[in-house]
Design an enzyme around this catalytic site. Structure first.
Site, short mmCIF file in Angstrom:
data_model
loop_
_atom_site.label_atom_id
_atom_site.label_comp_id
_atom_site.label_asym_id
_atom_site.label_seq_id
_atom_site.Cartn_x
_atom_site.Cartn_y
_atom_site.Cartn_z
N ARG A 53 -19.05 -31.46 52.46
CA ARG A 53 -19.52 -31.39 51.07
C ARG A 53 -19.02 -32.58 50.28
NH1 ARG A 53 -20.04 -25.02 49.61
NH2 ARG A 53 -20.89 -24.46 51.63
N GLU A 80 -18.03 -33.21 47.50
CA GLU A 80 -17.45 -32.79 46.23
C GLU A 80 -16.99 -34.05 45.51
OE1 GLU A 80 -17.41 -29.58 45.57
OE2 GLU A 80 -17.29 -28.50 47.49
N ARG A 117 -8.15 -27.35 45.83
CA ARG A 117 -8.78 -26.35 46.70
C ARG A 117 -10.12 -26.78 47.28
NH1 ARG A 117 -12.04 -22.84 43.33
NH2 ARG A 117 -12.06 -23.82 41.29
N HIS A 118 -10.46 -28.05 47.15
CA HIS A 118 -11.68 -28.56 47.77
C HIS A 118 -11.37 -29.67 48.75
CE1 HIS A 118 -13.55 -26.68 44.18
NE2 HIS A 118 -14.52 -26.42 45.04
N GLU A 142 -11.65 -18.11 45.01
CA GLU A 142 -12.71 -17.58 45.88
C GLU A 142 -12.45 -17.97 47.34
OE1 GLU A 142 -16.82 -18.83 44.89
OE2 GLU A 142 -17.12 -18.99 47.06
N SER A 152 -18.24 -16.31 50.16
CA SER A 152 -19.49 -15.92 49.52
C SER A 152 -20.39 -15.32 50.58
CB SER A 152 -20.19 -17.11 48.88
OG SER A 152 -19.55 -17.45 47.67
N ARG A 156 -8.89 -22.30 52.91
CA ARG A 156 -8.50 -21.47 51.75
C ARG A 156 -7.83 -20.19 52.20
NH1 ARG A 156 -13.07 -21.90 47.05
NH2 ARG A 156 -13.14 -24.18 46.98
P1 ATP Z 1 -16.34 -23.18 44.98
O1 ATP Z 1 -17.22 -22.64 43.89
O2 ATP Z 1 -14.98 -22.59 45.01
O3 ATP Z 1 -16.35 -24.67 45.07
P2 ATP Z 1 -18.60 -22.55 46.61
O4 ATP Z 1 -19.07 -21.29 45.98
O5 ATP Z 1 -19.28 -23.82 46.29
O6 ATP Z 1 -17.02 -22.71 46.37
P3 ATP Z 1 -19.68 -21.58 49.09
O7 ATP Z 1 -20.88 -22.43 49.24
O8 ATP Z 1 -19.83 -20.22 48.55
O9 ATP Z 1 -18.60 -22.39 48.20
O10 ATP Z 1 -18.89 -21.59 50.49
C1 ATP Z 1 -18.27 -20.43 51.05
C2 ATP Z 1 -16.77 -20.63 51.14
O11 ATP Z 1 -16.46 -21.86 51.81
C3 ATP Z 1 -16.07 -20.75 49.81
O12 ATP Z 1 -15.80 -19.48 49.26
C4 ATP Z 1 -14.82 -21.49 50.18
O13 ATP Z 1 -13.84 -20.61 50.74
C5 ATP Z 1 -15.28 -22.42 51.27
N1 ATP Z 1 -15.56 -23.75 50.75
C6 ATP Z 1 -16.70 -24.17 50.17
N2 ATP Z 1 -16.62 -25.45 49.80
C7 ATP Z 1 -15.40 -25.87 50.14
C8 ATP Z 1 -14.70 -27.11 50.02
N3 ATP Z 1 -15.28 -28.19 49.49
N4 ATP Z 1 -13.44 -27.19 50.50
C9 ATP Z 1 -12.85 -26.11 51.06
N5 ATP Z 1 -13.45 -24.92 51.19
C10 ATP Z 1 -14.70 -24.79 50.75
MG MG Z 2 -19.40 -19.42 46.69
#
Ligand code: ATP
Ligand code: MG
Length: 431
Positions: A211, A213, A219-220, A354, A357, A405
């Site tokens: 991702r 980000e 936490r990312h 979180e 999901s 996480r």
């Molecule tokens: P957040 O809103 O916390 O950035 P998200 O809702 O975008 O997360 P999801 O697409 O729902 O993330 O991904 C499912 C799970 O994968 C998340 O709950 C999280 O535990 C993990 N996750 C997602 N993106 C990341 C990231 N960039 N780094 C670490 N863990 C991640």
């Molecule tokens: Mg999510």
């Protein structure tokens, strides 16, 4: 190496050959000690200068810290030694000499900043507490796999190079694939869904997600490990049950099998007890508003801001689910409830953030194609996926759990980078 004895297995009366790193050299004059460290622990090696072969003493005590040595000798009981035993050496071999200046101190006596530690992860992971995190991570993955197997899942591996993203374009890393644009996959979402319609029915995958980000946060990551589950003939309630089972089993396995590692980390570790409370989104925003922590009251349809998640987490105090989200803020592939305002999507939360999901998925072809269009995605580009929904796709549900996480929250780590060996973030592309 043949005939090697781990330091933890050396018993008084044995003649052993141990191999490992020189953790410490303590020279008290007539007597001196080497502390040798391997993956099981440490052992004291005693040199009595006047009574021992001069060359042996010189080799043993002339070595630099963190050099790799092989030591043969007799194991004696010694109540004053850290592990109640010591080795009186007959043979010392320096296998790989370390330079006298180290980029960080693996004994942990001198702190190094995170960046130095990550640049020198090999040395960093010689420290008991860092090694403990990664032994626990391995145990978590083992337990998770075993629980999935108990749930009747098959482990799958799906492509990480893809033609299109699932969650929209902004978080995608583009790459060049034989002269054409492709992307690193953000999630195995579409592939795992395709497999619930295969003969496998219930699947899991543990693999990387990518991702882009934009911001460094604690936490990312830009490359994370996703623990994904998907099952045919499951609804979102059953998917939440499976999520609870997997996360609880991970905690139980660590409690049972990682006592030494938990000691090394010196943390309060508690296995979550009983079912995770299931709050509706509506209850969640009411409780967040009631904490008074937010400057502006949340209203129906708002995503939960980080401070809101934090306030609610403190209020609830355990792992919990948030269910019954407004359909408009959950992805298009999540199924609506009978009341179409509400989705079957859920999040599973640790008090700090979180973790998961999930939801029941839209398996009806027409609705799925409509969803792509509403999301501004071209259904044609996803034809490889949608067309399988024309040939008998069962109702299904699943979730994705962030592996780092899970470890981070389980062990109370401040930064997600502590839970991954070689993190990828805005600044870091090597090692
Ligand atoms: P957040 O809103 O916390 O950035 P998200 O809702 O975008 O997360 P999801 O697409 O729902 O993330 O991904 C499912 C799970 O994968 C998340 O709950 C999280 O535990 C993990 N996750 C997602 N993106 C990341 C990231 N960039 N780094 C670490 N863990 C991640
Ligand atoms: Mg999510």
């Amino acid at each position: 190496m043949q005939n090697r004895t781990y330091t933890a297995d050396a018993e008084p009366g044995d003649t052993v050959t141990v191999a490992g790193w020189v953790h410490e050299i303590r020279d008290l004059g007539g007597i001196a000690f080497l502390i040798v460290r391997d993956t099981t622990g440490k052992i004291q090696v005693k040199f009595e200068k006047d009574d021992m072969d001069e060359d042996l003493v010189e080799t043993g005590l002339g070595v630099n810290r963190e050099s790799v040595v092989e030591i043969t000798g007799d194991v004696k009981e010694e109540p004053r030694a850290p592990t109640d035993v010591e080795i009186v050496p007959t043979d010392v071999d320096v296998i790989a000499e370390a330079e006298p200046e180290l980029p960080l101190d693996p004994s942990g006596k001198v702190d190094a900043d995170l960046s130095t530690r990550l640049d020198n992860r090999t040395l960093d992971a010689r420290k008991d507490d860092v090694e403990a995190v990664f032994k626990i991570r391995a145990e978590v993955l083992r337990a998770v796999r075993e629980t999935f197997r108990d749930l009747g899942c098959s482990e799958i591996n799906t492509p990480k190079i893809v033609a299109t993203g699932t969650e929209g374009g902004t978080e995608l890393f583009p790459i060049t694939y034989f002269g054409e644009e492709a992307f690193m996959n953000q999630s195995p979402q579409l592939f795992k869904q395709l497999m619930v319609g295969s003969g496998l029915e219930r699947v899991f995958e543990i693999g990387p997600i990518f991702r882009a980000e934009e911001h460094n946060t604690p936490r990312h990551l830009n490359e994370a490990t996703s623990i994904d589950f998907e099952s045919a003939f499951y609804d979102h309630h059953e998917a939440m049950d499976a999520c609870e089972a997997v996360v609880t089993a991970a905690y139980e396995a660590v409690a049972e099998n990682c006592g030494d590692e938990l000691d090394a980390l010196d943390i309060d570790f508690e296995v979550p007890e009983g079912d995770f409370p299931r709050l509706t989104y509506e209850e969640a925003i009411e409780r967040i508003n009631a904490t008074g922590e937010l400057d502006e009251m949340l209203v129906w349809g708002d995503d939960l801001p980080t401070e809101g998640e934090k306030a609610l987490g403190e209020d609830v105090g355990t792992h919990y689910f948030i269910t019954d989200w407004p359909s408009e803020i959950k992805p298009f592939y999540i199924m609506d409830q009978d009341d179409e305002e509400l989705s079957t999507g859920f999040d599973m939360m640790h008090p700090r953030m979180e973790l998961v999901s999930g939801g029941q998925r839209e398996h009806r072809y027409d609705r799925l194609v409509e969803g792509f269009e509403q999301q501004g995605l071209d259904p044609e580009a996803f034809d490889y996926y949608t067309k399988m929904f024309k040939y008998g796709m069962p109702p299904h549900a699943g979730w994705g759990l962030g592996g780092e996480r899970l470890i981070m929250t389980m062990l109370g780590l401040d930064n997600i980078r502590e839970a991954v060996l070689f993190p990828r973030d805005r600044q870091r592309l090597s090692p």
